[in-house]
Scaffold this active site. Structure first.
Site, PDB file in Angstrom:
ATOM      1  N   GLY A  10      41.059 -26.086 -69.771  1.00 46.37           N
ATOM      2  CA  GLY A  10      41.101 -26.393 -71.194  1.00 46.37           C
ATOM      3  C   GLY A  10      42.091 -25.509 -71.936  1.00 46.37           C
ATOM      4  N   ARG A  72      43.007 -30.655 -65.792  1.00 48.05           N
ATOM      5  CA  ARG A  72      41.919 -30.154 -64.960  1.00 48.05           C
ATOM      6  C   ARG A  72      42.061 -30.752 -63.556  1.00 48.05           C
ATOM      7  NH1 ARG A  72      38.140 -27.579 -68.089  1.00 48.05           N
ATOM      8  NH2 ARG A  72      38.138 -28.026 -70.322  1.00 48.05           N
ATOM      9  N   ASP A 103      37.727 -20.015 -64.776  1.00 52.31           N
ATOM     10  CA  ASP A 103      37.191 -19.775 -63.441  1.00 52.31           C
ATOM     11  C   ASP A 103      37.637 -20.826 -62.432  1.00 52.31           C
ATOM     12  OD1 ASP A 103      35.714 -21.706 -64.711  1.00 52.31           O
ATOM     13  OD2 ASP A 103      33.771 -20.974 -64.057  1.00 52.31           O
ATOM     14  N   THR A 105      40.429 -22.797 -62.479  1.00 56.06           N
ATOM     15  CA  THR A 105      41.855 -22.655 -62.202  1.00 56.06           C
ATOM     16  C   THR A 105      42.126 -21.416 -61.354  1.00 56.06           C
ATOM     17  OG1 THR A 105      42.407 -23.759 -64.281  1.00 56.06           O
ATOM     18  CG2 THR A 105      44.132 -22.431 -63.274  1.00 56.06           C
ATOM     19  N   THR A 125      39.690 -18.330 -71.454  1.00 55.74           N
ATOM     20  CA  THR A 125      38.598 -19.274 -71.678  1.00 55.74           C
ATOM     21  C   THR A 125      37.914 -18.932 -72.982  1.00 55.74           C
ATOM     22  OG1 THR A 125      36.410 -20.023 -70.951  1.00 55.74           O
ATOM     23  CG2 THR A 125      37.093 -17.860 -70.195  1.00 55.74           C
ATOM     24  N   ASP A 127      35.008 -19.750 -73.582  1.00 54.16           N
ATOM     25  CA  ASP A 127      33.611 -19.498 -73.229  1.00 54.16           C
ATOM     26  C   ASP A 127      33.358 -18.048 -72.836  1.00 54.16           C
ATOM     27  OD1 ASP A 127      32.933 -22.126 -73.697  1.00 54.16           O
ATOM     28  OD2 ASP A 127      33.122 -22.733 -71.598  1.00 54.16           O
ATOM     29  N   ASP A 129      33.436 -16.601 -70.001  1.00 54.87           N
ATOM     30  CA  ASP A 129      32.531 -16.519 -68.865  1.00 54.87           C
ATOM     31  C   ASP A 129      33.201 -16.124 -67.549  1.00 54.87           C
ATOM     32  OD1 ASP A 129      33.935 -18.846 -68.485  1.00 54.87           O
ATOM     33  OD2 ASP A 129      32.198 -20.154 -68.288  1.00 54.87           O
ATOM     34  N   ARG A 171      29.027 -24.308 -71.786  1.00 55.43           N
ATOM     35  CA  ARG A 171      28.306 -25.094 -70.793  1.00 55.43           C
ATOM     36  C   ARG A 171      27.289 -24.255 -70.040  1.00 55.43           C
ATOM     37  NH1 ARG A 171      29.497 -29.688 -67.372  1.00 55.43           N
ATOM     38  NH2 ARG A 171      28.325 -29.546 -65.431  1.00 55.43           N
ATOM     39  N   HIS A 272      35.958 -29.740 -80.086  1.00 58.75           N
ATOM     40  CA  HIS A 272      37.262 -29.215 -79.703  1.00 58.75           C
ATOM     41  C   HIS A 272      37.981 -28.469 -80.818  1.00 58.75           C
ATOM     42  CE1 HIS A 272      36.540 -32.083 -76.428  1.00 58.75           C
ATOM     43  NE2 HIS A 272      37.327 -31.292 -75.730  1.00 58.75           N
TER      44      HIS A 272
END
Length: 341
Positions: A10, A72, A103, A105, A125, A127, A129, A171, A272
């Site tokens: 993303g 992706r 993660d 990629t 990211t 996120d 994460d 997520r 988004h």
């Protein structure tokens, strides 16, 4: 040295800062030539190449998204993908590859490195994460966007005596949700790390609206789920490609609250919008630091490592150590969010 550069997964604010840093430092300091592959690993597999010079990166620092495009796609999950990557890199005479991604990629980058290709990873990211780094490119801007939304929603919630459920991305983790809830003064945050009990949510809201205020803000990560045995019946909705359906959990939570309490309850899904727009200075600086560190790592002969922020320092960690792992919100931060309800 001829360096290839890709952005995968993303998009997020700050990617162009990292691209710019690799080009400026790689070419300006060491005289390396830099090329970009369009649309992530897909571009490497297909040989979709563009040159990257100082002229190409002029004025990109404040621009969101990625000038290289993204997709992706992971070469180790495509028949013949790794062989196609090697063939393209050989045809383009690429000595090393700088991979900017999350993660998934970076997991692919590790698989490519195992075939003998020199690879340096840069984490990005919204996120937050990716493990083994304090933060990643894009997170700070995403939190700012989410916090501003919570700030704005407060005024309409209070004006109309409503419960407002704000869904943010996340997520598997609740980094955006928890940070935006704390910074924006939300009453509750529902994160994947702590499955929620709708009975407790109901009791909290009834008590608050009876004793303290006539409105409430609840920030929900898209991956939040009810606790096992909860009175709320909900199963995470997935889309065609396994992605979480945007707005599903927030709509379900809002429906439960309205049914149980009778409070006027509305939903806002940021979606988004959290990924787009101008990067904050923090993401421009982090992207720039990671880009310079990636070039320095290649110059030192390193491979299969990722740039990582640890306190005030940028270090290198093995990409193989982050594959398949998720950095979750620590219990201490969840407790802070709960304490400020």
């Amino acid at each position: 040295m001829r360096i290839g550069l890709i952005t995968g997964g993303g998009d997020c604010p700050g990617l162009n800062a990292a691209i710019r840093a690799v080009v400026k430092h790689g070419h300006g300091t060491y005289g390396h030539s830099i090329i970009g592959f369009r649309n992530g690993w897909k571009g490497v597999i297909e040989g979709d190449v563009q040159p990257l010079t100082r002229e190409h990166i002029r004025n990109v620092l404040p621009v969101g998204g990625t000038m290289l495009g993204t997709a992706r796609m992971h070469p180790h999950r495509v028949d013949g993908g790794l062989d196609a990557v090697r063939a393209t890199l050989e045809a383009e005479r690429v000595d090393a590859l700088v991979v900017i991604g999350g993660d998934g990629t970076l997991d692919a980058a590790s698989k490519v490195a195992e075939t003998g290709i020199n690879v340096i990873g840069i984490p990005k990211t919204i996120d937050n994460d990716v493990v083994r780094t304090d933060t990643a490119i894009g997170f700070e801007t995403a939190v700012q966007v989410a916090t501003e939304a919570v700030d704005r929603i407060h005024t309409t919630a209070e004006s109309h005596n409503r419960v407002m459920v704000v869904e943010v991305m996340g997520r598997s983790t609740g980094w955006i949700a928890v940070n935006a809830a704390i910074a924006g003064g939300a009453e509750l945050v529902l994160a994947p790390e702590a499955p929620f009990d709708m009975d407790r949510v109901e009791r909290f809201l009834r008590h608050r609206h009876r004793a303290h205020a006539s409105f409430s803000i609840i920030v929900v990560a898209e991956g939040a789920v009810p606790a096992a045995g909860s009175s709320m019946d909900y199963t995470t909705e997935l889309g065609q490609f396994g992605e979480i359906v945007s707005g599903a959990v927030s709509s379900a939570v809002a429906h439960e609250i309205a049914e149980r309490t009778g409070f006027d309850t509305r939903v806002t899904v940021l979606g988004h919008v959290q990924r787009g727009g101008t990067p904050l200075p923090a993401d421009r600086i982090l992207g720039s630091r990671f880009g310079v560190a990636a070039v320095e790592a290649l110059q030192a002969g390193r491979s299969d490592v990722m740039t990582a922020l640890h306190g005030e320092s940028v270090d290198l960690v093995p990409i193989s150590e982050i594959a398949g792992q998720v950095k979750q919100v620590p219990e201490e931060l969840l407790r802070v969010a709960g304490a400020l309800a």
